[in-house]
Design a protein around this motif. Sequence first.
Motif, PDB file in Angstrom:
ATOM      1  N   TYR A   1      44.112 -40.649  -7.819  1.00  0.00           N
ATOM      2  CA  TYR A   1      44.088 -39.782  -8.910  1.00  0.00           C
ATOM      3  C   TYR A   1      45.758 -38.795  -8.885  1.00  0.00           C
ATOM      4  CZ  TYR A   1      39.217 -40.445  -8.464  1.00  0.00           C
ATOM      5  OH  TYR A   1      38.112 -40.937  -7.778  1.00  0.00           O
ATOM      6  N   GLY A   2      46.056 -38.969 -10.547  1.00  0.00           N
ATOM      7  CA  GLY A   2      47.287 -38.016  -9.892  1.00  0.00           C
ATOM      8  C   GLY A   2      47.261 -37.182 -12.132  1.00  0.00           C
ATOM      9  N   THR A   3      48.774 -36.577 -11.639  1.00  0.00           N
ATOM     10  CA  THR A   3      48.490 -35.944 -13.360  1.00  0.00           C
ATOM     11  C   THR A   3      50.168 -36.591 -14.174  1.00  0.00           C
ATOM     12  OG1 THR A   3      50.014 -34.459 -12.280  1.00  0.00           O
ATOM     13  CG2 THR A   3      47.862 -33.578 -11.986  1.00  0.00           C
ATOM     14  N   ILE A   4      50.012 -36.200 -15.119  1.00  0.00           N
ATOM     15  CA  ILE A   4      50.419 -37.094 -16.531  1.00  0.00           C
ATOM     16  C   ILE A   4      51.859 -36.015 -15.755  1.00  0.00           C
ATOM     17  CG2 ILE A   4      51.410 -37.015 -18.600  1.00  0.00           C
ATOM     18  CD1 ILE A   4      49.430 -38.669 -17.969  1.00  0.00           C
ATOM     19  N   CYS A   5      53.226 -36.629 -16.140  1.00  0.00           N
ATOM     20  CA  CYS A   5      53.934 -35.746 -15.497  1.00  0.00           C
ATOM     21  C   CYS A   5      54.727 -36.546 -17.063  1.00  0.00           C
ATOM     22  CB  CYS A   5      54.554 -36.199 -14.328  1.00  0.00           C
ATOM     23  SG  CYS A   5      55.127 -37.494 -13.470  1.00  0.00           S
TER      24      CYS A   5
ATOM     25  N   PHE B   1      48.836 -37.518  -7.048  1.00  0.00           N
ATOM     26  CA  PHE B   1      48.612 -37.022  -5.811  1.00  0.00           C
ATOM     27  C   PHE B   1      47.617 -37.537  -4.597  1.00  0.00           C
ATOM     28  CE2 PHE B   1      46.025 -35.236  -9.428  1.00  0.00           C
ATOM     29  CZ  PHE B   1      44.149 -35.114  -8.407  1.00  0.00           C
ATOM     30  N   ILE B   2      47.138 -38.704  -5.000  1.00  0.00           N
ATOM     31  CA  ILE B   2      45.948 -39.079  -3.897  1.00  0.00           C
ATOM     32  C   ILE B   2      45.612 -40.463  -4.605  1.00  0.00           C
ATOM     33  CG2 ILE B   2      43.797 -38.260  -4.611  1.00  0.00           C
ATOM     34  CD1 ILE B   2      44.782 -38.609  -1.426  1.00  0.00           C
ATOM     35  N   LYS B   3      46.006 -41.153  -3.361  1.00  0.00           N
ATOM     36  CA  LYS B   3      46.328 -42.833  -3.533  1.00  0.00           C
ATOM     37  C   LYS B   3      45.076 -43.595  -2.743  1.00  0.00           C
ATOM     38  CE  LYS B   3      51.285 -42.948  -3.865  1.00  0.00           C
ATOM     39  NZ  LYS B   3      52.387 -43.789  -3.912  1.00  0.00           N
ATOM     40  N   LYS B   4      44.310 -44.358  -3.424  1.00  0.00           N
ATOM     41  CA  LYS B   4      43.122 -44.963  -3.777  1.00  0.00           C
ATOM     42  C   LYS B   4      43.630 -45.498  -1.519  1.00  0.00           C
ATOM     43  CE  LYS B   4      40.674 -48.960  -4.786  1.00  0.00           C
ATOM     44  NZ  LYS B   4      40.218 -50.358  -5.108  1.00  0.00           N
TER      45      LYS B   4
ATOM     46  N   GLU C   1      43.309 -41.431 -13.283  1.00  0.00           N
ATOM     47  CA  GLU C   1      42.229 -42.703 -12.125  1.00  0.00           C
ATOM     48  C   GLU C   1      43.363 -44.388 -12.655  1.00  0.00           C
ATOM     49  OE1 GLU C   1      37.907 -42.882 -10.709  1.00  0.00           O
ATOM     50  OE2 GLU C   1      38.154 -43.347 -13.149  1.00  0.00           O
ATOM     51  N   SER C   2      42.938 -44.784 -11.388  1.00  0.00           N
ATOM     52  CA  SER C   2      43.127 -45.726 -11.109  1.00  0.00           C
ATOM     53  C   SER C   2      42.172 -46.247 -10.196  1.00  0.00           C
ATOM     54  CB  SER C   2      44.501 -46.126 -11.128  1.00  0.00           C
ATOM     55  OG  SER C   2      45.349 -47.523 -10.692  1.00  0.00           O
ATOM     56  N   HIS C   3      42.581 -47.830 -10.070  1.00  0.00           N
ATOM     57  CA  HIS C   3      41.984 -48.556  -9.549  1.00  0.00           C
ATOM     58  C   HIS C   3      42.098 -49.688  -8.082  1.00  0.00           C
ATOM     59  CE1 HIS C   3      37.758 -46.495  -9.262  1.00  0.00           C
ATOM     60  NE2 HIS C   3      38.243 -46.259 -10.513  1.00  0.00           N
TER      61      HIS C   3
ATOM     62  N   VAL D   1      41.669 -29.887  -5.273  1.00  0.00           N
ATOM     63  CA  VAL D   1      40.615 -30.660  -6.051  1.00  0.00           C
ATOM     64  C   VAL D   1      40.079 -30.703  -5.203  1.00  0.00           C
ATOM     65  CG1 VAL D   1      40.483 -33.438  -6.625  1.00  0.00           C
ATOM     66  CG2 VAL D   1      42.480 -31.642  -6.703  1.00  0.00           C
ATOM     67  N   LEU D   2      38.594 -31.316  -4.765  1.00  0.00           N
ATOM     68  CA  LEU D   2      37.843 -31.644  -3.832  1.00  0.00           C
ATOM     69  C   LEU D   2      36.832 -33.418  -4.065  1.00  0.00           C
ATOM     70  CD1 LEU D   2      37.111 -28.072  -4.330  1.00  0.00           C
ATOM     71  CD2 LEU D   2      36.381 -28.139  -2.239  1.00  0.00           C
ATOM     72  N   ILE D   3      36.967 -34.137  -3.435  1.00  0.00           N
ATOM     73  CA  ILE D   3      36.802 -35.500  -3.782  1.00  0.00           C
ATOM     74  C   ILE D   3      35.814 -35.399  -3.345  1.00  0.00           C
ATOM     75  CG2 ILE D   3      36.957 -37.830  -3.845  1.00  0.00           C
ATOM     76  CD1 ILE D   3      40.619 -36.511  -4.468  1.00  0.00           C
TER      77      ILE D   3
END
Length: 663
Positions: A444-448, A482-485, A518-520, A576-578
């Motif tokens: 999960y990330g944000t546009i920058c 900001f967090i990776k799979k 999001e990316s898988h 962010v609570l995943i």
Amino acid sequence: MDAKKPDLIVGVDFGMTATGVSYANLSIGSETVKWIQKWPGRSQANENKVPTILVYPNQQPQPSSWGFLSETASEQNAADKEYKDWFKTYLDPLRLREKQAEDPVHTPCSIEEVEKWYEDYHRLLYKHIEFKLSSELSGAPWQSAYVQFLFSVPTTWAPQVVERYRAIVKKAGFAQCTNHTLTIGLTEAEAAAVHTSLEAWGIFRERDILLVCDAGGGTTDLSVLGVRDTGTSSLSLEQLDVVFGATIGSAAIDYDFEAYARSRLELAHLISPLPMSPDQIAWEMMKSRDFQNTKCEHGGLDDAPIFSIPIPKLDLGYANHTVGIEYGEMKFTKEELQRSFDKQVQKLVSLIDSQLQTMQRKRPGQQIVNAALCPSGLGHSPYVQDRLRARFRNGGGHVNAQGIQVRVAPDPQLAVCKGLVGDRVRRLKSGKPVLNWRCCRASYGTICKEIYDKDNPMHVGRQTEKDPMNGKVYVTQSIAWFIKKGKPITLDEPITRSFHRKISPGDPRRAFPTSIIESHAEEPFLPHHLGAGDAHVLCEIESDLSTADETKFKEKNRRFWSVGKHYFKVDYEVKVLIGPADVRFELWFNNEKLSKDQPIKVEWIAPAPAIELPAVSQPVVPEVDGSQGEKSVVSVSSLPRSAELNGNNTGGRNGWESADGRT
């Protein structure tokens, strides 16, 4: 831990073919996990689950029956009624589109139709739960009692589908009373794993690795977990790999049988007309207890080489030996049924093979010693259990599973709903759940936006824009993950994302939008920017700071000699609570959680297959110095707090800029 102990905890496992409900009545001092066994239409018998079925009169919006009441001959065979079952997987728009392409006649026309069935079924389910459990409460009536509802979901559901399910369940009546709460608890695989660890803790040793396979009616989920704290009374599990699943289940065997029976009935109908259409007869034969019992017992000790299924309303004198019809029944061989099983078993074996290979690649040298099969659907068959044991005996060719033992989980039909409640009870007792740390299912990330670097190959051909506030040129639509799979996460330690916004004097805006991406893809192959790889907008969040204390805003460049425009700097955080299957957001300002009902508005973007993602116009973007060559990586427990909002007041969404140019 909650400040107030609940009076009642209820776990709901909504299944493809049947639904289970478990509960713990803490209001009487009991922590024992029980389950509802009395259902409408089966008051004289104990049934662990209730069928996931609805029947609607033609052109009527409300169902005439549900569950066991829908299995009567008058409901199943009525010409003026419609029978709805096996609709669980259709809540996923992607799965619905696939099925519409395969079988447009027997598939719902729209997602709205599916949502209607979901809501109606859950409303009737809620009414029965209230009817059965309200009389067991002590100290408070149902409407004012503190009741926690926990729901499991398939591993295959995306967060958007989970949120759709949450909204439907709430609309159906769950958590509408003041002290009732609704939580998407664990995925089905995780709940089954928790139940196995609680009920069969004696089979585990410290540092054991457990593979849990929840083979149900419509989907099969896998989860790999490490066993910890076996020397204490609070055995715990930690996830070692991302949970995943596939559309594999016993319902596919029903589909196969129905199609095969229909083809034979059509041949018979051409020679001598049958009392009903072959399509209707095949469906009723598939739904019959005779076939369902034969299917569940396939591979057992009493498995006969030939079995017969009665043909509804057929005269006993009707015979057609070419297609195996005599005395009002159609004969089938064990091998014919086995072919349908084998197709599902092969898919299941491939799924497990893939998981074992992944674990060998990620954790070479570690042995998986137990495989717990939760046979709530497909896995209920002795044939499937024997095939899996034979296939993975001595590891089945996998060096990391040479001592693996395939075991059937205790209470397999109820493993999921009991696991939901058991995990919650454990957390109330010890302060921690059975399954605390899990692997993030996606990145999960944000546009920058990054400072343009002509020598950076990732910037070639990309869209650029000039910031009127500082005159710098930026590449837009980059992604800061900001967090990776696969990284470990826990709800006890949310991920904190810091934002810094610049507002011109007199600007009334207090709601700031942000795109969550999001990316898988695996970490080495994560897309660098939106439009590359599988990166897509998961949701748009809007942080509403209208209730924040504006005296805490920092005034900048207010002196006449200051270089730069006069503005206010607003610092805030989004936590962010995943969860196991969902993603939630909290808004914090000045070290306090904003208490407004919905300080963060979330708009989920519906998933769509193979379409070009629309460009996001002037998104809220943190700036990244392209000369650094990489974007910052966010740890599990916290994120860097250096991102500063760039005070671009030209309209639209603004960007962030840090002191060193990085996010």
